[in-house]
Design a protein around this motif. Structure first.
Motif, PDB file in Angstrom:
ATOM      1  N   THR A 331      51.806  34.343  43.080  1.00 59.39           N
ATOM      2  CA  THR A 331      52.587  35.286  43.883  1.00 59.39           C
ATOM      3  C   THR A 331      52.076  36.710  43.689  1.00 59.39           C
ATOM      4  O   THR A 331      52.003  37.491  44.631  1.00 59.39           O
ATOM      5  CB  THR A 331      54.070  35.221  43.476  1.00 59.39           C
ATOM      6  N   MET A 332      51.743  37.003  42.463  1.00 59.55           N
ATOM      7  CA  MET A 332      51.155  38.306  42.177  1.00 59.55           C
ATOM      8  C   MET A 332      49.935  38.077  41.293  1.00 59.55           C
ATOM      9  O   MET A 332      49.803  37.035  40.639  1.00 59.55           O
ATOM     10  CB  MET A 332      52.144  39.211  41.426  1.00 59.55           C
ATOM     11  N   SER A 333      49.079  39.084  41.282  1.00 61.16           N
ATOM     12  CA  SER A 333      47.962  39.012  40.352  1.00 61.16           C
ATOM     13  C   SER A 333      47.653  40.410  39.868  1.00 61.16           C
ATOM     14  O   SER A 333      48.142  41.402  40.421  1.00 61.16           O
ATOM     15  CB  SER A 333      46.728  38.396  41.022  1.00 61.16           C
ATOM     16  N   SER A 334      46.862  40.455  38.851  1.00 59.51           N
ATOM     17  CA  SER A 334      46.523  41.763  38.309  1.00 59.51           C
ATOM     18  C   SER A 334      45.506  42.438  39.215  1.00 59.51           C
ATOM     19  O   SER A 334      44.834  41.811  40.016  1.00 59.51           O
ATOM     20  CB  SER A 334      45.954  41.617  36.895  1.00 59.51           C
ATOM     21  N   ALA A 335      45.421  43.728  39.070  1.00 56.67           N
ATOM     22  CA  ALA A 335      44.436  44.488  39.826  1.00 56.67           C
ATOM     23  C   ALA A 335      43.878  45.564  38.907  1.00 56.67           C
ATOM     24  O   ALA A 335      44.480  45.903  37.893  1.00 56.67           O
ATOM     25  CB  ALA A 335      45.067  45.120  41.058  1.00 56.67           C
ATOM     26  N   GLU A 336      42.753  46.077  39.295  1.00 59.59           N
ATOM     27  CA  GLU A 336      42.112  47.053  38.435  1.00 59.59           C
ATOM     28  C   GLU A 336      42.920  48.339  38.392  1.00 59.59           C
ATOM     29  O   GLU A 336      43.427  48.800  39.418  1.00 59.59           O
ATOM     30  CB  GLU A 336      40.695  47.337  38.949  1.00 59.59           C
ATOM     31  N   GLY A 337      43.023  48.891  37.217  1.00 60.63           N
ATOM     32  CA  GLY A 337      43.694  50.177  37.075  1.00 60.63           C
ATOM     33  C   GLY A 337      45.081  50.036  36.497  1.00 60.63           C
ATOM     34  O   GLY A 337      45.725  48.993  36.610  1.00 60.63           O
ATOM     35  N   ARG A 338      45.513  51.078  35.892  1.00 60.93           N
ATOM     36  CA  ARG A 338      46.843  51.092  35.309  1.00 60.93           C
ATOM     37  C   ARG A 338      47.906  51.125  36.390  1.00 60.93           C
ATOM     38  O   ARG A 338      47.703  51.688  37.460  1.00 60.93           O
ATOM     39  CB  ARG A 338      47.012  52.321  34.416  1.00 60.93           C
ATOM     40  N   TYR A 339      49.018  50.502  36.065  1.00 58.50           N
ATOM     41  CA  TYR A 339      50.182  50.495  36.955  1.00 58.50           C
ATOM     42  C   TYR A 339      49.853  49.874  38.308  1.00 58.50           C
ATOM     43  O   TYR A 339      50.522  50.133  39.295  1.00 58.50           O
ATOM     44  CB  TYR A 339      50.744  51.905  37.169  1.00 58.50           C
ATOM     45  N   THR A 340      48.812  49.111  38.353  1.00 58.93           N
ATOM     46  CA  THR A 340      48.334  48.571  39.615  1.00 58.93           C
ATOM     47  C   THR A 340      48.454  47.057  39.631  1.00 58.93           C
ATOM     48  O   THR A 340      48.040  46.389  38.689  1.00 58.93           O
ATOM     49  CB  THR A 340      46.869  48.975  39.845  1.00 58.93           C
ATOM     50  N   PHE A 341      49.024  46.541  40.718  1.00 57.59           N
ATOM     51  CA  PHE A 341      49.197  45.099  40.854  1.00 57.59           C
ATOM     52  C   PHE A 341      48.821  44.687  42.269  1.00 57.59           C
ATOM     53  O   PHE A 341      48.537  45.521  43.121  1.00 57.59           O
ATOM     54  CB  PHE A 341      50.642  44.694  40.545  1.00 57.59           C
ATOM     55  N   ARG A 342      48.846  43.380  42.464  1.00 54.49           N
ATOM     56  CA  ARG A 342      48.407  42.878  43.762  1.00 54.49           C
ATOM     57  C   ARG A 342      49.244  41.673  44.164  1.00 54.49           C
ATOM     58  O   ARG A 342      49.514  40.789  43.346  1.00 54.49           O
ATOM     59  CB  ARG A 342      46.937  42.458  43.655  1.00 54.49           C
ATOM     60  N   PHE A 343      49.667  41.684  45.412  1.00 53.03           N
ATOM     61  CA  PHE A 343      50.347  40.505  45.934  1.00 53.03           C
ATOM     62  C   PHE A 343      49.310  39.407  46.122  1.00 53.03           C
ATOM     63  O   PHE A 343      48.267  39.620  46.734  1.00 53.03           O
ATOM     64  CB  PHE A 343      51.022  40.810  47.266  1.00 53.03           C
ATOM     65  N   GLY A 344      49.609  38.252  45.583  1.00 55.35           N
ATOM     66  CA  GLY A 344      48.670  37.154  45.670  1.00 55.35           C
ATOM     67  C   GLY A 344      48.886  36.326  46.915  1.00 55.35           C
ATOM     68  O   GLY A 344      49.772  36.608  47.719  1.00 55.35           O
TER      69      GLY A 344
END
Length: 358
Positions: A331-344
DNA sequence: CGCCCGTTTCCTGATT
DNA sequence: AAATCAGGAAACGGGC
């Protein structure tokens, strides 16, 4: 041979740079003490988790153990309440002057410690990687400084740095006790060497920061160095308008009832509402990558939206943990950078519900 | 009341 | 240097 939490480059810097002038035992002890003091700033909320006696010089280990394990609460002023910006709720780790003196006396056998240190009485800072200001340490620092002169200048930079105000968190002395993590209005000036490339066999050398300055210059020490921080910063959204739960409720397709959103739904609503563009924004909408700009405010909103019947405070730490719980499902995944996320890929299909309009 | 989902809380090593 | 990130473990609150 050292625990992983311990910075290997700091060990190496002392060993490499001071190796010729210190016995290996002395060098290691110095490293141990530096490490201990660094824990005040960094690992204050971790009960006994950073210390494994077998990795230390036995003498130092004994002192560290006395210092960080028992009687911590004895030193806490009764009116002190922990309210750190990072949301940790554990009490701060505490070192009193006697204890720190004890460490230094034992390790360095320095009978003249601290007697001439004019900042010691009311604003000593046991900040990370500062070397304790004994006269012995002062000599070590000079030795370090002189050693650096033997290296080609293009291999390192000599840095004198004064950080801007309101950005650092330093120990606070209260009732003859060193507390940690209160915001510090202005950092002390630091002096350090940094290597100019990673391949160098030279390591970054910290010259004990402020202590060197104190000993060597006429620089004025601010007599009132600590900001008072009894209040949280004013929330922007609170000042613009009150909290409106209806903005966040979701109508179930199956039964038509309104309910509070799940975390991933909350994030969608947050990002879709321009009103909260200062809290979180897409950095790449097509890829579903977004970033929290005001993470504490995002946590506060999530607390209000969720409306859990408890009086604890939602923190960014917990909010982020909640998001990470979506990782395995995609559902979500990590992304580069602080405080940064990604909808999967798993998030789109789940968005079968639309925000309620009033 | 019990169960279970969706977090919340806490923790600890790793990373920046 | 001191914060965040990853993810395990367990607790927790609300809905059913």
């Amino acid at each position: 041979m050292y625990p992983a939490t311990r910075s290997s480059d700091s060990d190496s810097s002392w060993n490499d740079i001071l190796g010729s002038s210190l016995s290996s035992t002395e060098s290691r002890k110095l490293g141990d003490v530096n490490f201990l003091i660094s824990q005040v700033g960094t690992y204050y909320s971790r009960e006994g988790s950073i210390f494994d006696p077998e990795y230390y010089d036995p003498e130092v280990a004994r002192i560290i153990e006395e210092c960080i394990r028992p009687n911590q609460s004895n030193h806490l002023p009764s009116n002190y309440t922990q309210n750190t910006p990072n949301g940790y709720s554990a009490p701060p780790r505490v070192f009193d002057h006697e204890t720190i003196d004890g460490i230094c006396a034992s390790v360095f056998d320095d009978s003249q410690q601290s007697s001439s240190y004019h900042g010691y009485d009311n604003n000593y800072m046991a900040s990370s990687f500062d070397t304790y200001p004994t006269t012995t340490n002062q000599q070590y620092l000079y030795t370090t400084h002189n050693s650096m002169l033997n290296y080609p200048e293009q291999n390192y930079s000599y840095i004198e740095y004064q950080a801007p105000p309101n950005t650092y968190y330093q120990p606070v002395v209260d009732n003859n006790v060193v507390l940690v993590t209160e915001p510090y209005r202005q950092s002390n000036p630091s002096i350090r060497y940094e290597t100019n490339n990673n391949d160098s066999d030279l390591f970054n050398v910290d010259l004990g920061l402020s202590e060197v300055t104190y000993f060597n210059t006429d620089m004025q020490i601010d007599s009132v160095p600590y900001a008072s921080v009894s209040k949280e910063p004013t929330s922007k959204s609170d000042s613009i308008s009150g909290f409106n739960l209806d903005e966040w409720l979701i109508v179930s397709k199956t039964d038509g009832k309104k309910h509070r959103p799940h975390l991933c739904e909350f994030l969608r609503i947050l990002l879709d509402n321009p009103k909260y563009s200062h809290v979180a924004q897409y950095t790449d909408r097509k890829k579903g990558i977004f970033k929290f700009l005001e993470r504490h405010e995002a946590a506060k909103l999530w607390q209000d939206v969720k409306g859990r019947n408890c009086n604890t405070k939602m923190t960014y730490l917990n909010l982020a943990r909640g998001i990470r719980f979506y990782y395995p499902s995609g559902t979500m995944s990590s992304a580069e950078g602080r405080y940064t996320f990604r909808f999967g890929p798993g998030s789109r299909s789940k968005r079968s519900k639309v925000p309620a309009n009033h």
